[in-house]
Design an enzyme around this catalytic site. Structure first.
Site, PDB file in Angstrom:
ATOM      1  N   GLU A 154      -8.458 112.972  40.257  1.00  0.00           N
ATOM      2  CA  GLU A 154      -7.579 112.962  41.429  1.00  0.00           C
ATOM      3  C   GLU A 154      -7.389 111.498  41.844  1.00  0.00           C
ATOM      4  O   GLU A 154      -8.378 110.786  42.069  1.00  0.00           O
ATOM      5  CB  GLU A 154      -8.204 113.759  42.578  1.00  0.00           C
ATOM      6  CG  GLU A 154      -8.284 115.250  42.286  1.00  0.00           C
ATOM      7  CD  GLU A 154      -9.030 116.045  43.354  1.00  0.00           C
ATOM      8  OE1 GLU A 154      -8.669 117.206  43.575  1.00  0.00           O
ATOM      9  OE2 GLU A 154      -9.992 115.523  43.956  1.00  0.00           O
ATOM     10  N   SER A 172     -16.562 112.101  46.932  1.00  0.00           N
ATOM     11  CA  SER A 172     -16.102 113.495  46.905  1.00  0.00           C
ATOM     12  C   SER A 172     -15.652 113.943  48.284  1.00  0.00           C
ATOM     13  O   SER A 172     -14.831 114.847  48.398  1.00  0.00           O
ATOM     14  CB  SER A 172     -17.240 114.419  46.501  1.00  0.00           C
ATOM     15  OG  SER A 172     -17.590 114.224  45.184  1.00  0.00           O
TER      16      SER A 172
HETATM   17  N1  NAD Z   1     -22.303 114.605  41.296  1.00  0.00           N
HETATM   18  C1  NAD Z   1     -21.055 115.093  41.269  1.00  0.00           C
HETATM   19  O1  NAD Z   1     -20.815 116.212  40.796  1.00  0.00           O
HETATM   20  C2  NAD Z   1     -19.924 114.247  41.797  1.00  0.00           C
HETATM   21  C3  NAD Z   1     -18.608 114.578  41.431  1.00  0.00           C
HETATM   22  C4  NAD Z   1     -17.552 113.752  41.873  1.00  0.00           C
HETATM   23  C5  NAD Z   1     -17.830 112.672  42.690  1.00  0.00           C
HETATM   24  N2  NAD Z   1     -19.125 112.392  43.052  1.00  0.00           N
HETATM   25  C6  NAD Z   1     -19.355 111.208  43.891  1.00  0.00           C
HETATM   26  O2  NAD Z   1     -19.782 110.136  43.045  1.00  0.00           O
HETATM   27  C7  NAD Z   1     -20.698 109.291  43.760  1.00  0.00           C
HETATM   28  C8  NAD Z   1     -21.985 109.179  42.983  1.00  0.00           C
HETATM   29  O3  NAD Z   1     -22.515 110.462  42.782  1.00  0.00           O
HETATM   30  P1  NAD Z   1     -23.635 110.735  41.662  1.00  0.00           P
HETATM   31  O4  NAD Z   1     -23.781 112.219  41.594  1.00  0.00           O
HETATM   32  O5  NAD Z   1     -23.340 109.962  40.431  1.00  0.00           O
HETATM   33  O6  NAD Z   1     -24.925 110.101  42.374  1.00  0.00           O
HETATM   34  P2  NAD Z   1     -26.308 109.622  41.706  1.00  0.00           P
HETATM   35  O7  NAD Z   1     -27.327 109.730  42.774  1.00  0.00           O
HETATM   36  O8  NAD Z   1     -26.539 110.313  40.408  1.00  0.00           O
HETATM   37  O9  NAD Z   1     -26.033 108.065  41.385  1.00  0.00           O
HETATM   38  C9  NAD Z   1     -25.822 107.099  42.361  1.00  0.00           C
HETATM   39  C10 NAD Z   1     -26.343 105.772  41.818  1.00  0.00           C
HETATM   40  O10 NAD Z   1     -25.920 104.721  42.697  1.00  0.00           O
HETATM   41  C11 NAD Z   1     -26.967 103.776  42.763  1.00  0.00           C
HETATM   42  N3  NAD Z   1     -26.773 102.953  43.964  1.00  0.00           N
HETATM   43  C12 NAD Z   1     -26.957 103.311  45.258  1.00  0.00           C
HETATM   44  N4  NAD Z   1     -26.631 102.279  46.079  1.00  0.00           N
HETATM   45  C13 NAD Z   1     -26.213 101.268  45.273  1.00  0.00           C
HETATM   46  C14 NAD Z   1     -25.717  99.944  45.498  1.00  0.00           C
HETATM   47  N5  NAD Z   1     -25.599  99.469  46.740  1.00  0.00           N
HETATM   48  N6  NAD Z   1     -25.374  99.193  44.447  1.00  0.00           N
HETATM   49  C15 NAD Z   1     -25.479  99.658  43.178  1.00  0.00           C
HETATM   50  N7  NAD Z   1     -25.933 100.907  42.900  1.00  0.00           N
HETATM   51  C16 NAD Z   1     -26.297 101.703  43.928  1.00  0.00           C
HETATM   52  C17 NAD Z   1     -28.236 104.605  42.759  1.00  0.00           C
HETATM   53  O11 NAD Z   1     -29.364 103.836  42.376  1.00  0.00           O
HETATM   54  C18 NAD Z   1     -27.877 105.702  41.749  1.00  0.00           C
HETATM   55  O12 NAD Z   1     -28.271 105.347  40.430  1.00  0.00           O
HETATM   56  C19 NAD Z   1     -20.819 109.891  45.157  1.00  0.00           C
HETATM   57  O13 NAD Z   1     -19.911 109.270  46.015  1.00  0.00           O
HETATM   58  C20 NAD Z   1     -20.425 111.363  44.938  1.00  0.00           C
HETATM   59  O14 NAD Z   1     -19.886 111.960  46.103  1.00  0.00           O
HETATM   60  C21 NAD Z   1     -20.171 113.143  42.615  1.00  0.00           C
END
Ligand code: NAD
Length: 314
Positions: free
Chosen positions: A182, A149
């Site tokens: 995006e 993000s």
């Molecule tokens: N939450 C939102 O609203 C949102 C929206 C758009 C983009 N994002 C982006 O998406 C990404 C994930 O966000 P999220 O909210 O799903 O996070 P989250 O914490 O819900 O999930 C992240 C997952 O990644 C896993 N993980 C961490 N390191 C890892 C690795 N090396 N190998 C495999 N798995 C690994 C964790 O165990 C966890 O289950 C981030 O970059 C965030 O900026 C989030």
């Protein structure tokens, strides 16, 4: 002469556009890394639209929880989609789930995948380590995409030797519902990679928009300064948070007020993005940190996910 030149340019550009399109990749097998909130949604939508999906996370326990979340979400989708046909609904859920395999070893699945979508923790070092490793195991044609993000795609792509096959693919939460993606093109992203990802987003039933690798891309670049301006307005005592929310709903036609929205997005996420931009450009008044936001995050009042943020939730 000018006419001839124009004709030449037109024919060269249309033939190069045609050849770029002709070479586009159809992503059939997709690996989603990170089975959290976003990764689970991306895996669900990709599988529901006919793609083979490998979903990767650190532990079997996280993967089991993710599959359960996906199944629950699919049942809701199926109930609407096949309202009069419960058998078809069950079949849709089973078929979609059977298209998702899981693994705790990313390196072992990426050798036969067309596209890797990364949705792990929002940390540049961790993302760089992951992609540097995957770069060694993935097939030559495999495209890498990050769902970050707030980080620059170029900074993540630099950990690999495939900057031309690297782009941003930014989904919105909740992925099964939000229509937008995006697609972020860095100066190194090839036209073929970019166009293939635009097509992939459409194949998922999403509406893709293109953006350069600029902080926050389109939505967060406009949304985060808006949310933090609302918080500063409240911080100065100019208006109550309730009145600011009502004002933006009734006066601007927004479906949620800025405080309701910050609670939904997560106060920690909002603070994290703001802090990152503040470090990049400390002069910009729109990127200044907010004491109230910092205090609530320090108290673990992160919004809906912890039950308390600007408002309380049951
Ligand atoms: N939450 C939102 O609203 C949102 C929206 C758009 C983009 N994002 C982006 O998406 C990404 C994930 O966000 P999220 O909210 O799903 O996070 P989250 O914490 O819900 O999930 C992240 C997952 O990644 C896993 N993980 C961490 N390191 C890892 C690795 N090396 N190998 C495999 N798995 C690994 C964790 O165990 C966890 O289950 C981030 O970059 C965030 O900026 C989030």
């Amino acid at each position: 002469m000018a006419f001839v030149t124009r004709q030449f340019v037109r024919s060269v550009s249309s033939s190069s556009a045609a050849s770029a399109s002709a070479k586009k990749i159809t992503f059939k097998h997709v690996t989603v890394i990170g089975a959290g909130l976003m990764g689970s949604g991306i895996a669900q939508v990709a599988a529901a639209t006919g793609h083979k999906v490998a979903l990767v996370d650190l532990t079997e326990d996280i993967l089991a929880k993710s599959k359960k979340r996906i199944e629950e979400s699919l049942r809701k989708v199926a109930k609407k989609k096949f309202a009069d046909n419960p058998e078809a609904a069950d079949e849709f859920v089973e078929k979609t789930l059977s298209s998702i395999s899981t693994s705790t070893d990313a390196a072992s699945v990426v050798h036969s995948t067309d596209l890797v979508v990364e949705a792990i923790a929002e940390n540049l070092k961790v993302k760089n380590e992951l992609f540097a490793r995957l770069d060694k195991f993935a097939a030559e044609h495999t495209v890498f995409a990050s769902n970050t993000s707030s980080l620059q795609i170029t900074g993540i792509a630099n950990a690999t030797t495939r900057q031309d096959r690297f782009a941003g693919l930014h989904f919105f939460n909740p992925v099964p519902i939000m229509k937008l993606v995006e697609v972020i093109k860095t100066p190194m992203t090839s036209q073929k990679t970019f166009e293939s990802l635009m097509d992939f987003s459409k194949a998922l039933g999403k509406h893709p928009v293109a953006c350069k690798d600029t902080p926050g891309f389109i939505v967060n670049r406009l949304l985060v300064p808006y949310l933090s301006e609302a918080i500063r307005l409240y911080e100065r005592g100019d208006a109550s948070k309730e009145d600011i929310d009502i004002a933006m709903k009734l006066g601007a036609g927004y479906p949620m007020g800025p405080f309701e929205l910050t609670d939904y997005v997560g106060l920690d996420t909002t603070k994290f993005i703001l802090d990152g931009w503040h470090e990049m450009d400390v002069q910009n008044p729109l990127f200044q940190p907010s004491p109230i936001l910092n205090k609530l995050v320090a108290e673990n009042k992160l919004g809906k996910k912890t039950g308390e943020g600007f408002y309380k939730y049951k």
